[in-house]
Design an enzyme around this catalytic site. Structure first.
Site, PDB file in Angstrom:
ATOM      1  N   HIS A  50      15.990  -2.883   8.649  1.00 32.81           N
ATOM      2  CA  HIS A  50      15.911  -3.033   7.205  1.00 32.81           C
ATOM      3  C   HIS A  50      16.924  -4.058   6.685  1.00 32.81           C
ATOM      4  CE1 HIS A  50      15.231  -1.221   3.047  1.00 32.81           C
ATOM      5  NE2 HIS A  50      16.234  -2.074   2.886  1.00 32.81           N
TER       6      HIS A  50
ATOM      7  N   HIS B 175       9.212   3.015  11.178  1.00 35.59           N
ATOM      8  CA  HIS B 175       8.239   2.604  10.169  1.00 35.59           C
ATOM      9  C   HIS B 175       6.837   2.984  10.625  1.00 35.59           C
ATOM     10  CE1 HIS B 175       7.985   1.045   6.229  1.00 35.59           C
ATOM     11  NE2 HIS B 175       8.934   0.145   6.332  1.00 35.59           N
TER      12      HIS B 175
ATOM     13  N   HIS C 286      11.785   4.396  -8.850  1.00 35.00           N
ATOM     14  CA  HIS C 286      11.111   4.000  -7.621  1.00 35.00           C
ATOM     15  C   HIS C 286      11.829   2.804  -6.990  1.00 35.00           C
ATOM     16  CE1 HIS C 286       7.658   6.664  -8.291  1.00 35.00           C
ATOM     17  NE2 HIS C 286       7.836   6.381  -9.568  1.00 35.00           N
TER      18      HIS C 286
ATOM     19  N   HIS D 286      11.262  -2.257  -2.094  1.00 38.25           N
ATOM     20  CA  HIS D 286      11.806  -3.078  -1.010  1.00 38.25           C
ATOM     21  C   HIS D 286      10.772  -4.104  -0.568  1.00 38.25           C
ATOM     22  CE1 HIS D 286      13.765  -4.389   2.602  1.00 38.25           C
ATOM     23  NE2 HIS D 286      12.948  -3.766   3.420  1.00 38.25           N
TER      24      HIS D 286
ATOM     25  N   HIS E  76      10.094  -6.671   2.651  1.00 39.53           N
ATOM     26  CA  HIS E  76      10.491  -7.121   3.982  1.00 39.53           C
ATOM     27  C   HIS E  76      10.552  -8.651   3.998  1.00 39.53           C
ATOM     28  CE1 HIS E  76       9.175  -3.280   6.334  1.00 39.53           C
ATOM     29  NE2 HIS E  76       9.456  -2.981   5.073  1.00 39.53           N
TER      30      HIS E  76
ATOM     31  N   HIS F  14       6.949  -2.263  -0.726  1.00 41.13           N
ATOM     32  CA  HIS F  14       6.607  -0.847  -0.887  1.00 41.13           C
ATOM     33  C   HIS F  14       7.710  -0.079  -1.588  1.00 41.13           C
ATOM     34  CE1 HIS F  14       9.310   0.557   2.441  1.00 41.13           C
ATOM     35  NE2 HIS F  14       9.071  -0.650   2.923  1.00 41.13           N
TER      36      HIS F  14
ATOM     37  N   HIS G  22      10.368   2.713  -1.478  1.00 41.83           N
ATOM     38  CA  HIS G  22      11.120   3.234  -0.333  1.00 41.83           C
ATOM     39  C   HIS G  22      11.315   4.744  -0.381  1.00 41.83           C
ATOM     40  CE1 HIS G  22      13.184   2.625   3.391  1.00 41.83           C
ATOM     41  NE2 HIS G  22      13.109   1.321   3.245  1.00 41.83           N
ATOM     42  N   ILE G  23      10.604   5.408  -1.252  1.00 44.55           N
ATOM     43  CA  ILE G  23      10.452   6.857  -1.117  1.00 44.55           C
ATOM     44  C   ILE G  23       9.303   7.049  -0.129  1.00 44.55           C
ATOM     45  CG2 ILE G  23       9.805   8.984  -2.300  1.00 44.55           C
ATOM     46  CD1 ILE G  23      11.132   7.827  -4.821  1.00 44.55           C
TER      47      ILE G  23
ATOM     48  N   HIS H   2       5.979   8.522  -1.096  1.00 45.69           N
ATOM     49  CA  HIS H   2       5.155   7.679  -1.971  1.00 45.69           C
ATOM     50  C   HIS H   2       4.456   6.591  -1.171  1.00 45.69           C
ATOM     51  CE1 HIS H   2       7.846   8.797  -5.695  1.00 45.69           C
ATOM     52  NE2 HIS H   2       7.339   9.847  -5.068  1.00 45.69           N
TER      53      HIS H   2
ATOM     54  N   PHE I  79       1.648   3.711  -1.908  1.00 42.06           N
ATOM     55  CA  PHE I  79       2.441   2.864  -2.807  1.00 42.06           C
ATOM     56  C   PHE I  79       2.963   1.658  -2.019  1.00 42.06           C
ATOM     57  CE2 PHE I  79       5.676   3.372  -6.540  1.00 42.06           C
ATOM     58  CZ  PHE I  79       5.615   2.015  -6.801  1.00 42.06           C
TER      59      PHE I  79
END
Length: 556
Positions: free
Chosen positions: A99, A144, A429, A432, A434, A484, A486-487, A490, A495
């Protein structure tokens, strides 16, 4: 060689956290639970009781959190992820995402299942080989694949900078000053995947904590010596919860957000969302004693009663005991994101002013009555063929790339301005991207814009209902990149989207892709449900709660 550690040794390592102090003048510290940039990372199942309740977990290196991966600026990473998972109730395939690492030119090593790779099958391994180039700072790694992270596969990754421009502000920066903040669950993630509205069981600081009406299990201890200054690296490892971090009777100076140096900012508390990282300087300038280190989670009715949400800051010479004094819980200098400013090359890219970027995107986040999320009215469903493999096979257009409606094709070397609007209750919310960091030109809940010196980071809050976040970045990294919430619950419920940068240039930009990557999908594609694992998770969820509180069996 990565050794499996039993629970007793795990607890010992956490209780001994901070036993030795290593000067930052070394290239990077390697402690008992620290790996270098060239290591095996064995993923296995183990029973542990970080908050006093024993349960099966999915761990990296046999510990929670996983071992710190420590490197120095410019190091080559060769992390061989070895899948030794055996628990049939859990997922038995895996992938690991690094990450915050841009993976510029190494998109195949980003670790996102069904976007940049197929998962690693049981009794197989995959060598993640990449360089972080000029990146330094505080990062982390996690599974992931589905919500496997929530069963324990998460740990910190730090790239030390021998020429840190803020090094004069602190004396100690090593494995003893990394502080992980995580939520924890007493039910395994494959079962919780089916539950609408997951409830957190406890909060863990450096892998230890307590839960309501649970046993008096050990709390983490961070050792300091009076007169020294410590760079505490806070790492938000949560699947859902965010934390309000503070230390009784001490102020903190923020100097980093998500791998980017910031202008030093004095605070007395800061909110850490899932996926976010901060470096704060702690001056050990109080009388020798024990002090409460607090990380109050957003769990409903969260409290400090019985040692919940707490750890101990212990000065050298203080007794091995709980703190006697309680500091004020009322923060007078909380961190506000709008007060953070990038230290290096500040300023958002492109022409200042809302809507003046080369590419201006609007994404509206919504949720259905049955808990399924959507972005611009499309729910993300993982494709059966990774997006990167689709692109390398010749697919170029957004209309042809799968999953349909969830892939946005972006031209290379363009300034993108993305507005994310939250149209439903809940939140905040954490968003993030990548492959990039971004400048937050408008923070959620704030009406002003800042194109001159906004904070630069890779996870930011899109806010709560009727709020928006506006961010900018440059598409200088061809490849498919995941965006997306990062919860994790979700994300699992849809999401997310994929940003496909310059598909026609991706193959050339990446260059050589190892044969081991090519072999991942043929191996994964023939796995049976039993080999993938957790095949009875829906029935276990039915046994746990009312079917009316569950997603349909075929939900994302």
């Amino acid at each position: 060689m990565v050794l499996f550690r039993d629970v007793a040794l795990l607890l010992f390592l956490h209780l001994a956290h901070g036993a030795s102090i290593i000067s930052r003048s070394q290239s990077y510290p390697l402690g008992l639970n620290t790996l270098g940039p060239k290591s095996d990372l064995v993923i296995s199942n183990l029973y542990i009781a970080p908050d006093g309740l024993n349960r099966s977990t999915t761990l990296a290196g046999g510990t929670f959190p996983g071992p710190l991966i420590a490197a120095k600026k410019g190091d080559q990473f060769d992390i061989n992820v070895v899948n030794k998972l055996t628990d049939d109730d859990m997922f038995k395939v895996t992938s690991v995402h690094w990450h915050g690492i841009f993976q510029n030119g190494s998109n195949y090593a980003d670790g996102m299942s069904m976007v940049t790779q197929c998962p690693i099958a049981q009794n197989n391994s995959f060598l993640y080989s990449f360089t972080a180039q000029k990146q330094t700072g505080t990062y982390w790694y996690h599974s992931h694949y589905s919500t496997q992270t929530c069963d324990g596969l998460r740990g910190a990754l730090v790239i030390y900078d021998p020429e840190d421009p803020l090094a004069h502000l602190y004396d100690v920066d090593d494995e003893t000053t990394v502080i992980t903040l995580a939520d924890w669950y007493h039910t395994i993630a494959p079962v919780l995947n089916h539950v609408i509205g997951v409830h957190v069981s406890s909060a863990l600081i450096n892998g230890l904590g307590r839960y309501q009406d649970g046993p008096v299990s050990p709390l983490a201890v961070v050792d300091v010596e009076r007169g020294k200054r410590y760079r505490l690296r806070l790492v938000g490892l949560s699947c859902h919860s965010y934390f309000t971090f503070s230390i009784d009777y001490h102020n903190l100076t923020v100097i980093e957000a998500d791998g980017e140096e910031t202008e030093p900012l004095l605070v007395d508390s800061l909110q850490v969302l899932p996926g976010q990282r901060y470096s704060v300087v702690l001056e050990a300038n109080q009388p020798v004693d024990n002090y409460w280190l607090r990380a109050l989670s957003d769990i409903a009715n969260a409290t400090y009663n019985g040692g919940q949400n707490l750890a101990i800051l212990r000065y050298k010479g203080a007794p091995a005991a709980d703190p006697i004094r309680n500091g004020s819980h009322n923060s007078t200098m909380p961190l506000l994101e709008t007060n953070l400013h990038a230290l290096i090359n500040p300023g958002a890219p492109g022409v200042p002013g809302y809507g003046n970027a080369d590419i201006n995107l609007m994404m509206v986040m919504n949720i259905s009555n049955n808990g399924i999320y959507s972005v611009n009215n499309v729910t993300f469903l993982p494709p059966t063929v990774p997006v990167l493999l689709q692109i390398l096979s010749g697919v170029q257009d957004a209309t042809d790339l799968l999953p349909s409606g969830s892939v946005y094709v972006l031209e290379r070397n363009k300034v993108v301005e993305l507005t994310m609007f939250i149209a439903f209750a809940g939140g905040p919310h954490p968003i993030h991207i990548h492959g990039h960091n971004f400048d937050v030109v408008q923070s959620a809940g704030n009406s002003t814009f800042n194109y001159v010196n906004p904070v630069r980071r890779d996870v930011a809050s899109a806010g709560i209902v009727n709020q928006q976040m506006v961010i900018r970045w440059v598409t200088d990294n061809p490849g498919p990149w995941f965006l997306h919430c990062h919860i994790d619950w979700h994300l699992q419920a849809g999401f997310a989207v994929v940003l496909a940068e310059a598909p026609s240039e991706t193959k050339q930009h990446i260059g050589h892709i190892p044969n081991a990557w090519d072999n991942l999908c043929p191996i994964f594609d023939v796995l049976t449900p039993h080999q993938i694992g957790a095949e009875n998770s829906y029935q276990e969820a039915v046994n746990l709660t009312s079917p009316s509180l569950l997603f349909p069996p075929d939900a994302p």
